[in-house]
Design a protein around this motif. Structure first.
Motif, short mmCIF file in Angstrom:
data_model
loop_
_atom_site.label_atom_id
_atom_site.label_comp_id
_atom_site.label_asym_id
_atom_site.label_seq_id
_atom_site.Cartn_x
_atom_site.Cartn_y
_atom_site.Cartn_z
N ALA A 1 0.83 -1.21 0.00
CA ALA A 1 0.00 0.00 0.00
C ALA A 1 0.87 1.26 0.00
N ALA A 2 1.99 1.24 0.69
CA ALA A 2 2.90 2.38 0.69
C ALA A 2 3.46 2.62 -0.71
N HIS A 3 3.81 1.55 -1.40
CA HIS A 3 4.28 1.69 -2.78
C HIS A 3 3.16 2.24 -3.67
N LEU A 4 1.97 1.73 -3.48
CA LEU A 4 0.82 2.19 -4.27
C LEU A 4 0.55 3.67 -4.03
N ALA A 5 0.65 4.13 -2.79
CA ALA A 5 0.46 5.55 -2.48
C ALA A 5 1.51 6.40 -3.20
N ARG A 6 2.76 5.94 -3.18
CA ARG A 6 3.80 6.71 -3.88
C ARG A 6 3.55 6.73 -5.38
N ILE A 7 3.16 5.59 -5.94
CA ILE A 7 2.88 5.51 -7.38
C ILE A 7 1.77 6.48 -7.76
N ARG A 8 0.79 6.64 -6.89
CA ARG A 8 -0.35 7.54 -7.15
C ARG A 8 -0.05 8.98 -6.77
N GLY A 9 1.18 9.27 -6.32
CA GLY A 9 1.58 10.63 -6.00
C GLY A 9 1.04 11.15 -4.68
N MET A 10 0.70 10.25 -3.77
CA MET A 10 0.10 10.66 -2.50
C MET A 10 1.15 10.91 -1.42
N SER A 11 2.00 9.96 -1.15
CA SER A 11 3.04 10.08 -0.13
C SER A 11 4.14 9.09 -0.45
N ILE B 1 -7.03 1.62 1.14
CA ILE B 1 -6.84 2.72 2.09
C ILE B 1 -5.37 3.09 1.97
N LEU B 2 -5.11 4.31 1.51
CA LEU B 2 -3.74 4.78 1.30
C LEU B 2 -3.50 6.04 2.12
N LEU B 3 -2.23 6.29 2.44
CA LEU B 3 -1.89 7.45 3.24
C LEU B 3 -1.49 8.64 2.39
N ASN B 4 -2.12 9.79 2.70
CA ASN B 4 -1.65 11.08 2.17
C ASN B 4 -0.43 11.51 2.97
N ALA B 5 -0.47 11.20 4.27
CA ALA B 5 0.60 11.48 5.22
C ALA B 5 0.33 10.62 6.44
N HIS C 1 7.42 2.52 6.63
CA HIS C 1 6.71 1.25 6.75
C HIS C 1 7.69 0.08 6.90
N VAL C 2 8.70 0.06 6.05
CA VAL C 2 9.69 -1.02 6.09
C VAL C 2 10.39 -1.04 7.45
N ASP C 3 10.81 0.12 7.94
CA ASP C 3 11.49 0.18 9.24
C ASP C 3 10.60 -0.35 10.36
N ALA C 4 9.35 0.08 10.38
CA ALA C 4 8.42 -0.34 11.45
C ALA C 4 8.16 -1.84 11.40
N ILE C 5 7.95 -2.36 10.21
CA ILE C 5 7.64 -3.79 10.08
C ILE C 5 8.86 -4.64 10.38
N GLU C 6 10.01 -4.25 9.87
CA GLU C 6 11.24 -5.00 10.15
C GLU C 6 11.59 -4.96 11.64
#
Length: 85
Positions: A4-14, A58-62, A20-25
């Motif tokens: 979803a984080a990648h998808l948000a970036r692809i869509r120009g949102m955030s 559900i994607l993040l703007n921020a 995300h990677v840091d938190a999950i790892e």
């Protein structure tokens, strides 16, 4: 979440992929390596309960600012899928 984080970036949102990677790892969880074929992933998304005349996420703007995004295109899904593989 990383998808979803990648998808948000692809869509120009955030661009919160690193966060995300840091938190999950830090929780000892995997952040990539999708095994399912792309076609199976898209088909599962089309059968998901959130599907409503198109694939929705559900994607993040921020951080703390989420949005329901409808009409996700297959090429956007492919780009995010490839990024997490």
């Amino acid at each position: 979440m990383v998808f979803a984080a990648h998808l948000a970036r692809i869509r120009g949102m955030s661009d919160l992929i690193a966060e995300h990677v840091d938190a999950i790892e830090s929780a000892g969880l995997p952040v990539g390596g999708a095994d399912a074929p792309f076609e199976a992933v898209v088909e599962a998304m089309r059968r998901d309960k959130k599907y409503d005349r198109g694939i929705r996420f559900i994607l993040l703007n921020a951080i703390g600012d989420a949005a329901v995004v409808s009409g996700i295109e297959t090429d956007e899904i492919r780009a995010a899928y490839d990024a997490v593989r």
